[in-house]
Design an enzyme around this catalytic site. Structure first.
Site, PDB file in Angstrom:
ATOM      1  N   CYS A  83       0.624  -1.206   0.068  1.00 14.41           N
ATOM      2  CA  CYS A  83      -0.186   0.027   0.070  1.00 14.41           C
ATOM      3  C   CYS A  83       0.881   1.142  -0.028  1.00 14.41           C
ATOM      4  O   CYS A  83       0.368   2.344  -0.035  1.00 14.41           O
ATOM      5  CB  CYS A  83      -1.122  -0.168   1.178  1.00 14.41           C
ATOM      6  SG  CYS A  83      -1.433  -1.397   1.462  1.00 14.41           S
ATOM      7  N   HIS A 335      -8.852   3.921  -1.637  1.00 11.51           N
ATOM      8  CA  HIS A 335      -7.312   3.330  -1.191  1.00 11.51           C
ATOM      9  C   HIS A 335      -7.152   2.468  -2.698  1.00 11.51           C
ATOM     10  O   HIS A 335      -6.887   1.179  -2.529  1.00 11.51           O
ATOM     11  CB  HIS A 335      -7.110   2.578  -0.134  1.00 11.51           C
ATOM     12  CG  HIS A 335      -5.871   1.875   0.168  1.00 11.51           C
ATOM     13  ND1 HIS A 335      -4.951   2.517  -0.206  1.00 11.51           N
ATOM     14  CD2 HIS A 335      -5.555   0.965   1.156  1.00 11.51           C
ATOM     15  CE1 HIS A 335      -3.978   1.812   0.178  1.00 11.51           C
ATOM     16  NE2 HIS A 335      -4.290   0.730   1.169  1.00 11.51           N
TER      17      HIS A 335
END
Ligand SMILES: [Zn+2]
Lengths: 389, 164
Positions: A83, A335
């Site tokens: 991420c 995200h």
């Protein structure tokens, strides 16, 4: 180190983007960044593409994006740091300039996650740690990783699920003011509290969504930056660190050591002594609500165990001691894994240039913004400081 | 491999045209375990083994065949437990594809007196989530495919949960 600045920034709308394939989605932000910088593709010496992939169609996104966006035959690579992939793509572009091998470099972050069913995504993200010992044997999921932290944090500091919900309420409020966000609606504490458990004690509304999106920034050396713009946004420091793959190798579950180390390095490079006094606005990695609370402490905004009081006192809203995630954060803005870190940089640039919508524009007094981008569960950490000077 | 006459479908929510991939990829890995084979021998005998460097005595769990400090691959194998303290815990409700058929399950990290920790399933009565700090016992059971698997269970003394 050679000074490096962002001279152009672009972002796509985040969300479930059934209207754009990977390359078209990347083009939305690449074209916006080129426009913003006032340059052409031929001016770019090198570009990195941050993409985690597997859930999307292309295996070599750096070259497919390059072809679509007219960046071929410039040198490129795909970058992965879970991420934190977007921040890693920025590091590679920055280093290419700092080394003198490029004058202008682009970092693209891209993720297309809606190409496969949700259980397949849960499967793939669940493997983002140590595959054999924690996933293959036991089926630990990504929300499960952060839920382990939440359980220990709540026990140690007597925080409760309502405290976690306050983070979701704040970030959805700012998402409602961001036309690029995946969720542009507010949520109430009740709505968060009654949403279903994903991994106890984390609920659906404690969690960032599955997202498609892209973001791009153009970086330049000092001479080029000053030629191109009156408002270069300098990278004042970038700290990077990693953590153990197995969560069972962590000694406690109330803090991400990699974040602490990355922040310390970034503050040292940028000469920051007191973050709350010297930083105007921060975007932190709130993949889950507990992650934002831990970030307040890991980044030194408050002491250990004091994050809950900071959110209860609304000190991370605009106008507070340290405004956090005024773009909605991962929680509401979305995200798209490989794009998130670049999206944070785009937000830092807009905030520092005072180009954010007034309702969510921070008061820029010192000209310093922070981005905190975590890969996995503190498996990677990138803390970057951006500044007007 | 099958071919769809018309691979283009409309998305149910947005109405956007989507090309439904005619190719499907399935993956199943073959993972070498030669350097940690004693661990699997132990598991079959109902014991959970960690590797221990013969030179610096560092303990590794999950076990590994080499010690990065000594840069040697000379390991002893020692049994863990039986007791461990619960450091962190969750109940997984949204499950991965490959665990979709299972009931919600509880996972936790337990710390052994030797200092190493393990992540494993927790099997407590009534699928109860025990409190942080609970003393547990590591045990070996069988998974649904009859393969031995280590889990945490209550200690034989009964409830060892810390007072509220
Ligand atoms: Zn050793």
């Amino acid at each position: 180190m050679t000074k490096v600045a962002i001279v152009g920034a672009g972002i796509s709308r985040f969300g479930r983007r059934t209207d754009a394939n990977m390359n078209a989605l990347a083009w939305e932000s690449v074209s916006a960044a080129l426009e913003d910088a006032g340059i052409e593709q031929k001016d770019i010496d090198f570009y990195s593409v941050g993409n985690v992939g597997v859930w999307s169609e292309e295996s070599l996104p750096a070259v497919t994006v390059g072809e679509y966006a007219g960046l071929t035959p410039k040198g490129t690579m795909r970058v992965e740091a879970a991420c934190a992939t977007g921040s890693a793509a920025i590091k590679v572009a920055r280093d290419s300039i700092a080394s003198g091998s490029a004058k202008l470099a682009m970092a693209v972050g891209l993720e297309k996650m809606y190409g496969v069913p949700t259980p397949t995504i849960v499967e793939l993200i669940g493997r983002a740690g140590n595959y054999f010992w924690e996933f293959e044997n036991f089926g630990l999921t990504f929300p499960g990783y952060y839920a382990l932290y939440a359980s220990a944090y709540m026990a140690k500091y007597e925080a409760n699920e309502e405290d976690l919900a306050l983070v979701a309420v704040k970030n959805h409020y700012y998402g409602s003011l961001n036309p690029f966000a995946q969720f542009q609606k507010q949520v109430s504490i009740d709505e968060v509290m009654t949403s279903k458990y994903v991994a106890h004690p984390l609920k659906l509304l404690d969690s960032s969504p599955i997202t498609d999106g892209s973001a791009a920034v153009i970086l330049a050396d000092e001479e080029t930056a000053r030629r191109l713009t009156d408002t270069p946004v300098w990278i004042k420091g970038q700290g990077v660190a990693s953590g153990s793959a197995n969560l069972s190798k962590r000694s406690d579950f109330v803090s991400l050591d990699a974040s602490v180390m990355a922040a310390k390095a970034a503050y040292s490079q940028a000469g920051i002594k007191n973050p709350v006094e010297e930083i105007d606005v921060a975007t932190v990695h709130d993949c889950f609500t507990i992650a934002e609370l831990m970030a307040y402490e890991d980044l030194g905004f408050v002491g250990r165990g004091k994050a809950v009081q900071l959110i209860r006192d609304e000190q991370t809203y605009k106008g507070g001691k340290i405004p956090v995630n005024l773009d909605g954060g991962l929680k509401a803005k979305g995200h798209p894994i490989g794009a998130t870190g670049v999206g944070m940089a785009v937000e830092a640039v807009k905030q520092l240039r005072r180009e954010a919508p007034k309702s969510r524009q921070a008061d820029i007094r010192h000209g310093v913004a922070l981005t905190h981008n975590v890969g996995g569960t503190g498996h990677y950490a990138y803390v970057t400081l951006y500044g007007l000077n | 491999m099958n071919s769809t006459p018309n691979a283009i479908k409309r998305d149910e929510k947005t109405g956007d045209p989507l090309f439904i991939d005619r190719r499907e990829l399935r993956l199943r890995y073959e993972i070498p375990v030669k350097d940690i084979y004693p661990f699997f021998d132990g598991l079959r005998e109902g014991r959970v083994l960690a590797s221990k460097c013969k030179i610096c005595l560092a303990l590794y769990f999950p076990p590994q065949g080499s010690c990065p400090t000594c840069r040697k691959s000379d390991m002893d194998w020692v049994e863990l437990g039986p007791t461990a303290k619960l450091l962190a815990v969750t109940k997984v409700c949204i499950k991965p594809q490959s665990f979709a058929e299972e009931e919600d399950y509880i996972l936790g990290v337990g710390e052994f007196p030797e200092g190493v920790r393990a992540l494993a399933r927790l099997l407590f009565e009534g699928s109860r989530i025990p409190k942080i700090g609970t003393q547990m016992r590591i045990a070996v059971t069988k998974d649904s495919g009859e393969n031995p698997l280590y889990v945490f269970v209550p200690t034989e003394a009964g409830s060892n949960e810390p007072a509220p």
